[in-house]
Write an enzyme that holds these catalytic residues in place. Structure first.
Site, PDB file in Angstrom:
ATOM      1  N   ASP A 259       0.860  -1.182   0.000  1.00 57.95           N
ATOM      2  CA  ASP A 259       0.000   0.000   0.000  1.00 57.95           C
ATOM      3  C   ASP A 259       0.893   1.226   0.000  1.00 57.95           C
ATOM      4  O   ASP A 259       1.958   1.237   0.619  1.00 57.95           O
ATOM      5  CB  ASP A 259      -0.977  -0.004   1.180  1.00 57.95           C
ATOM      6  CG  ASP A 259      -0.306  -0.140   2.529  1.00 57.95           C
ATOM      7  OD1 ASP A 259      -0.090   0.892   3.197  1.00 57.95           O
ATOM      8  OD2 ASP A 259       0.009  -1.280   2.923  1.00 57.95           O
TER       9      ASP A 259
ATOM     10  N   GLU B 142      -7.495   4.687  12.305  1.00 57.35           N
ATOM     11  CA  GLU B 142      -6.449   4.306  13.255  1.00 57.35           C
ATOM     12  C   GLU B 142      -6.270   5.295  14.389  1.00 57.35           C
ATOM     13  O   GLU B 142      -5.351   5.173  15.187  1.00 57.35           O
ATOM     14  CB  GLU B 142      -5.124   4.097  12.521  1.00 57.35           C
ATOM     15  CG  GLU B 142      -4.736   5.181  11.550  1.00 57.35           C
ATOM     16  CD  GLU B 142      -3.537   4.788  10.690  1.00 57.35           C
ATOM     17  OE1 GLU B 142      -2.402   4.932  11.181  1.00 57.35           O
ATOM     18  OE2 GLU B 142      -3.736   4.341   9.535  1.00 57.35           O
TER      19      GLU B 142
END
Length: 257
Positions: free
Chosen positions: A61, A153
């Site tokens: 990613d 997150e």
């Protein structure tokens, strides 16, 4: 002298002594396993990281952090059977930020034959629906893409309940507009503290680094981000490396139809 020898024999023949030795052996084995000597977790020199061996589909990613990427070189890289088959590409963050390299990555990676998905970095203080609208204004999700991803997150100072409400609004809106169920990306600790048992209908992508095994039931997750230090040909900075929980056929089944 005789007394000392007799004492030594008693110690050597004692069940307690053998129990102590056995415990020491078990402790040593655990130490070796915990420190990455597991045979299913080996170093791949070209990628410069340890990679769990029980997975056959791997990917990365990326965001602006990786700079300008040569996707042809990424696609050509291979050691044994490990290669980059898919990439998640950062598109947006909050309600205003577009990743400056998104459009280039979104265009060039598929040209090189890499399966792609786009992700949004979620800000819980902002409206989940507004973030979803912004994300979909930037990303055109098409047949053959991986499902869209929401990266959560941090709580950004709001309560876990508020975060989940906004996140649910994002997920619901994206699924309604695209017909595709999004993936939730998060760290293992954040998941355990804030999401476990919630929003279970959505596929999970979990970050849990430098371990031979992800400490989460395999039925619960689809992707595992197991390192943030991979070196990839064609990329000038270290990259997150991921394993897919399944084979290439299962990955193909996940793609947008």
């Amino acid at each position: 002298m005789k007394i000392a020898l007799a004492g030594l024999l008693l110690i050597l023949l004692s069940p307690l002594y053998y129990g102590y030795v056995l415990n020491g052996f078990v402790a040593t084995w655990r130490w070796v396993k915990d420190w990455g000597q597991d045979p299913n977790y080996r170093t791949y020199k070209s990628f410069n990281i340890k990679i769990p061996k029980k997975y056959t589909v791997h990917g990365i990613d990326v965001s602006y952090y990786q700079g300008k990427i040569n996707w042809q070189k990424v696609k050509a890289m291979k050691e044994d059977e490990v290669k980059v088959s898919f990439a998640f590409i950062k598109a947006t963050e909050g309600i205003l930020q577009v990743d400056p390299y998104f459009q280039r990555n979104w265009r060039e990676a598929p040209k090189a034959g890499i399966i792609c998905g786009a992700y949004h970095f979620f800000r819980p203080k902002k409206s989940g629906k507004a973030q979803a609208k912004f994300f979909l204004q930037v990303v055109n999700i098409e047949k053959g893409d991986l499902p869209p991803v929401v990266d959560i997150e941090t709580l950004d100072g709001v309560s876990p309940l508020r975060m989940r409400l906004e996140l649910s609004d994002f997920l619901t809106y994206v699924e309604m507009k695209t017909g595709v169920r999004p993936i939730i990306y998060t760290g293992l600790k954040f998941y355990e503290d804030n999401l476990e048992g919630k929003l279970d209908e959505y596929p999970l992508w979990i970050a849990h680094y430098y371990q031979p095994k992800l400490r989460l039931d395999k039925s619960r997750w689809k992707f595992w981000q197991h390192s943030d230090k991979a070196k990839i040909n064609g990329i000038g900075h270290v990259v997150d490396f991921n394993a897919f929980n399944g084979d290439s056929t299962l990955l193909a089944n996940m793609l947008v139809k």
